[in-house]
Scaffold this active site. Structure first.
Site: not given
Ligand code: BJW
Ligand code: ZN
Length: 249
Positions: A122, A190-191, A153
């Site tokens: 990401h 942690g995801t 640009c």
């Molecule tokens: C601990 C802890 C400790 C706490 N020890 N653990 C297929 C199916 C369904 C949907 C889609 C699909 N394909 C694409 C989509 C759409 C979308 C998507 O997935 N949506 C879902 C939400 C349904 N995906 C996208 O749009 C992606 N692009 C894409 O697929 O492009 C192709 C396409 C384009 C156009 C149309 C169709 C397809 C892009 C996704 C980009 C995500 N961006 C973010 C923001 C990044 C920038 C920023 O930081 O601002 O990325 S969103 C946010 O979520 C961030 C993270 O990387 C990401 C994942 O979150 P993560 O890391 O899992 O965090 P949490 O908070 O969810 O979980 C934390 C965990 O830690 C918890 O479980 C806790 O219990 C645990 N924890 N303490 C260990 N001490």
């Molecule tokens: Zn530019």
């Protein structure tokens, strides 16, 4: 924890014998460093609306708001240090012959902990890129109160992260799936395993026959299908896993 390691033969064998290893991390690995997660109670998406801050449409509508939010987060992250979980993963890179680290995090803490090769799915919050032409600019200035303009640009700078609806960097995505499909041992750490395509990787690893270990204080959507879940914070579990491997190999 050590009981689990000694009592479950499949787990013990996977940790001690397998050589091709993939680690996927999410926001939870950095939680113990103080970086906010997204979907937990008190997480970023509890307070802020992703539609208004983490999409290209949001930036087009209100670049100033999006910019200020990212500058605030950059300020927070620049104060954060890696935790024992990050350091344990850096050590795993040295312990396993064939090791890939894939992260969804944009905070750069894996590199700060000494991991050499990091596939950042990401992007990285400490870089900018031009919204119009895509030119990437290394380094940020926390004092920029509004998005600077591209010297090529004239387009606006945006953070070099992947927003919802955007494609992931194709080289990173390719490498992530390649290593996952050929690994013997896969860690999901942690995801919440909700955001695709990153969330497909543990499933892909299972389908390819890898032994899948999850580390998370809470059960997730994949907990019922993985081979083993360590229910606990990664900063406590990972150093114990590394010590176990070093003591028993
Ligand atoms: C601990 C802890 C400790 C706490 N020890 N653990 C297929 C199916 C369904 C949907 C889609 C699909 N394909 C694409 C989509 C759409 C979308 C998507 O997935 N949506 C879902 C939400 C349904 N995906 C996208 O749009 C992606 N692009 C894409 O697929 O492009 C192709 C396409 C384009 C156009 C149309 C169709 C397809 C892009 C996704 C980009 C995500 N961006 C973010 C923001 C990044 C920038 C920023 O930081 O601002 O990325 S969103 C946010 O979520 C961030 C993270 O990387 C990401 C994942 O979150 P993560 O890391 O899992 O965090 P949490 O908070 O969810 O979980 C934390 C965990 O830690 C918890 O479980 C806790 O219990 C645990 N924890 N303490 C260990 N001490
Ligand atoms: Zn530019």
């Amino acid at each position: 924890m050590l009981d689990e390691l000694n009592q479950k033969e499949g787990l013990r064998r996977a940790l001690l014998n397998f050589r091709r290893v993939v680690v996927l991390t999410g926001a939870g690995i950095s939680a113990e460093s103080g970086v906010p997660t997204f979907r937990e109670k008190g997480g970023l998406w509890g307070k802020y609306n992703p539609e208004e801050l983490a999409t290209a449409r949001a930036f087009q509508k209100n670049p100033q708001l999006v910019w200020e939010w990212y500058q605030w987060r950059r300020g927070l992250i620049s104060e954060m240090k890696p935790n024992p979980g990050h350091y344990a993963i850096a050590e795993m890179e040295r312990l396993f012959d064939d090791f890939s680290l894939i992260t969804q995090n944009v905070d750069g803490l894996h590199r700060a902990a000494g991991s050499k090769i990091v596939l950042e799915m990401h992007g990285n919050i400490m870089r900018n890129k031009c919204f119009d032409c895509g030119k990437v600019f290394d380094g940020i200035n926390l004092k920029d109160k509004e998005p600077p303009r591209c010297d090529g640009c004239g387009g606006l700078y945006r953070p070099d992260v992947v927003w919802f609806g955007e494609m992931l960097p194709s080289d990173v995505l390719y490498a992530a799936f390649q290593s996952t499909q050929s690994c013997e041992l896969f860690f999901s750490i942690g995801t919440s395993a909700l955001v695709h395509p990153a969330a497909s990787l543990p499933i892909e690893a299972m389908h390819s026959g890898a032994y899948v270990i999850e580390i998370n204080p809470q059960p997730t959507v994949i907990s019922h299908s993985v081979d083993h879940t360590f229910l606990g914070p990664s900063g406590e579990i990972l150093p114990q896993i590394v010590d176990f491997i070093k003591a028993n190999r």
